[in-house]
Design a protein around this motif. Structure first.
Motif, short mmCIF file in Angstrom:
data_model
loop_
_atom_site.label_atom_id
_atom_site.label_comp_id
_atom_site.label_asym_id
_atom_site.label_seq_id
_atom_site.Cartn_x
_atom_site.Cartn_y
_atom_site.Cartn_z
N UNK A 5 -24.60 -6.75 1.74
CA UNK A 5 -22.89 -7.21 1.89
C UNK A 5 -22.76 -8.72 1.99
N UNK A 6 -24.52 -9.12 2.45
CA UNK A 6 -24.29 -10.94 1.93
C UNK A 6 -24.22 -11.77 1.00
N UNK A 7 -24.73 -10.85 0.38
CA UNK A 7 -24.02 -10.93 -0.95
C UNK A 7 -22.75 -10.55 -1.52
N UNK A 8 -22.61 -9.80 -2.07
CA UNK A 8 -21.02 -9.39 -1.53
C UNK A 8 -20.09 -10.57 -1.21
N UNK A 9 -19.87 -11.17 -0.43
CA UNK A 9 -19.33 -12.03 0.61
C UNK A 9 -19.29 -13.10 0.29
N UNK A 10 -19.97 -13.88 -0.63
CA UNK A 10 -20.90 -14.71 -0.68
C UNK A 10 -20.24 -15.64 0.04
N UNK A 11 -20.71 -15.32 1.09
CA UNK A 11 -21.13 -16.81 2.73
C UNK A 11 -22.40 -16.57 2.77
N UNK A 12 -22.42 -17.68 3.66
CA UNK A 12 -23.89 -18.25 4.55
C UNK A 12 -23.93 -17.37 4.81
N UNK A 13 -25.23 -17.33 5.35
CA UNK A 13 -25.89 -16.06 5.66
C UNK A 13 -27.58 -16.58 6.30
N UNK A 14 -27.47 -16.66 7.37
CA UNK A 14 -29.39 -17.15 8.51
C UNK A 14 -29.67 -16.77 9.17
N UNK A 15 -30.74 -15.74 9.21
CA UNK A 15 -31.46 -15.63 10.50
C UNK A 15 -32.66 -16.87 11.32
N UNK A 16 -31.86 -16.74 12.92
CA UNK A 16 -33.05 -17.19 13.34
C UNK A 16 -34.36 -17.42 13.00
N UNK A 17 -34.66 -17.67 12.55
CA UNK A 17 -36.09 -17.60 12.02
C UNK A 17 -36.43 -19.27 11.94
N UNK A 18 -37.46 -19.57 12.93
CA UNK A 18 -37.77 -21.94 13.13
C UNK A 18 -39.03 -21.47 13.07
N UNK A 73 -27.10 -3.68 17.49
CA UNK A 73 -25.37 -4.44 17.21
C UNK A 73 -25.92 -5.08 15.81
N UNK A 74 -27.10 -5.87 15.67
CA UNK A 74 -26.47 -6.40 14.56
C UNK A 74 -25.34 -6.34 13.24
N UNK A 75 -25.85 -5.07 12.88
CA UNK A 75 -25.25 -4.54 11.43
C UNK A 75 -23.63 -5.06 11.51
N UNK A 76 -23.23 -4.08 12.89
CA UNK A 76 -21.68 -4.14 12.87
C UNK A 76 -20.73 -5.05 12.74
N UNK A 77 -21.56 -6.47 13.89
CA UNK A 77 -21.12 -7.13 14.00
C UNK A 77 -21.20 -8.74 12.46
N UNK A 78 -21.84 -8.63 11.73
CA UNK A 78 -22.15 -8.72 10.48
C UNK A 78 -21.65 -8.44 9.55
N UNK A 79 -21.49 -6.64 9.47
CA UNK A 79 -20.67 -5.94 8.54
C UNK A 79 -19.17 -6.69 8.53
N UNK A 80 -18.53 -6.59 10.13
CA UNK A 80 -16.82 -7.52 10.35
C UNK A 80 -17.12 -8.75 9.91
N UNK A 81 -17.89 -9.43 10.59
CA UNK A 81 -17.90 -11.22 9.74
C UNK A 81 -17.76 -11.46 8.09
N UNK A 82 -18.60 -10.61 7.82
CA UNK A 82 -19.06 -10.91 5.96
C UNK A 82 -16.88 -10.08 5.43
N UNK A 83 -16.65 -9.00 6.02
CA UNK A 83 -15.26 -8.71 5.47
C UNK A 83 -14.30 -9.79 5.87
N UNK A 84 -14.33 -10.16 6.33
CA UNK A 84 -13.58 -12.17 6.86
C UNK A 84 -14.18 -12.67 6.36
N UNK A 85 -15.02 -12.65 5.38
CA UNK A 85 -15.74 -13.42 4.72
C UNK A 85 -16.12 -15.17 5.81
#
Length: 336
Positions: A114-127, A80-92
């Motif tokens: 999609x992240x590059x196009x949206x130009x918003x912060x995008x992070x993966x939970x790698x700690x 489900x990651x793709x669909x949730x992130x896609x919608x979020x990016x579309x909404x900025x």
């Protein structure tokens, strides 16, 4: 300064950790305004125990459509990651996503775009690369504490999979689960950050007869850009306690990161001794770094670009070719 508004989508182990453990540390800077999970009664119980009153949803599409958000934390199963992130990016909306980034390499590459196009912060939970023991390991490697590295051994060995605390409907599925996807991805990404790109992979993998079940045994060699090899041993039938560790063999000794956070050092003729890491200042948690960045300050995160490059290695391990697979054509080069 106004608080950042955030939603948590998915209340599995990591989603619960977020609302009970992480977010309370930053209550003055970020507000949890909405939560989504398909188990409504469990969701209600969790928010009650956390003492919070966010809006509750069982449909993430409705949540993202109705709630004004600065940031969304995606902790649903990988499919489900793709669909949730896609919608979020579309909404900025800024996106903080659990690992692995996506459920396939195609999805992962699309999310980077999609992240590059949206130009918003995008992070993966790698700690893991920012854990004190790993920061100390990196420091010792850079100081040539064991001289030149000759090889490494990576152990992903479990007496059972999933672990007792890790029960859910997808964790053993071949599509979304298994210890390579859930645990190995952390170590792959850490190795890429500390030691440089993994460019070649040779893998042998065994699956149960049930075509829906995740891997049982893995033997692999991961070759770094400089030719150093990492020998990976994975199993869900280890005798005794689980071992999740990286051992770095040098010309003058070894460095061993045992079970995530225990660092040891040995010389050519001396037994391993614990390496203290109490003096290491870590920038963790990642949520702290995200808050800093969204408030206009500097911060350290691993973005979808990093998530994609880790997934390249992961997919090569899970779908082996004949001999070594050259992954350089698939890896994304330096960030612009």
């Amino acid at each position: 300064m106004n608080k950042l508004t955030m939603a948590v989508i998915g209340l599995g182990h990591m989603g619960r950790h977020m609302i009970h453990r992480l977010l309370p540390q930053f209550a003055e800077k970020i507000e949890l305004v909405a939560v989504c999970d398909n188990d409504e009664s469990s969701m209600q119980r969790e928010v009650t125990e956390a003492g919070i009153r966010p809006q509750l949803y069982t449909d993430y599409r409705q949540l993202l459509d109705e709630v004004a958000l600065d940031l969304v934390y995606i902790a649903v199963p990988p499919s489900l990651h793709y669909d949730v992130a896609r919608i979020a990016f579309e909404k900025g909306i800024h996106v903080f996503c659990e690992k692995p980034l996506a459920n396939s390499l195609t999805e992962a590459r699309s999310l980077v775009e999609l992240a590059e196009k949206a130009n918003v912060l995008n992070a993966v939970h790698f700690s893991l690369p920012l854990d004190p023991a790993v920061l100390k390991l990196k420091e010792l490697v850079e100081e040539q504490a064991i001289c030149g590295i000759q090889r490494m051994d990576l152990y992903l060995e479990f007496p059972q999979w999933p672990r007792a605390w890790q029960q859910n409907p997808w964790i053993t599925s071949r599509q979304q689960g298994g210890y390579l996807l859930e645990v190995g991805i952390h170590w792959i990404q850490m190795i890429q950050q500390v030691f440089g790109p993994i460019t070649h992979v040779k893998s042998e993998i065994e699956f149960p007869t049930d075509s829906h079940q995740s891997e049982s045994r893995v033997q692999a060699v991961l070759r770094l850009h400089n030719g150093i090899e990492i020998h990976l041993s994975g199993t869900d039938k280890r005798e005794g306690e689980e071992r999740v560790s990286l051992v770095v063999h040098g010309e003058e000794g070894t460095l061993a990161l045992e079970n995530w956070r225990n660092l040891y050092r040995s010389g050519k003729d001396t037994d391993p001794q614990p390496v203290p890491v109490d003096d290491v200042v870590s920038p963790l948690p990642i949520l702290k770094q995200i808050i800093q960045i969204l408030n206009g300050d500097s911060g350290i995160i691993y973005d979808f670009y990093d998530g994609y490059n880790a997934q390249v290695i992961l997919e090569a391990l899970r779908k082996p070719g004949v001999g070594f697979t050259d992954l350089r054509p698939q890896l994304m080069g330096d960030k612009q």
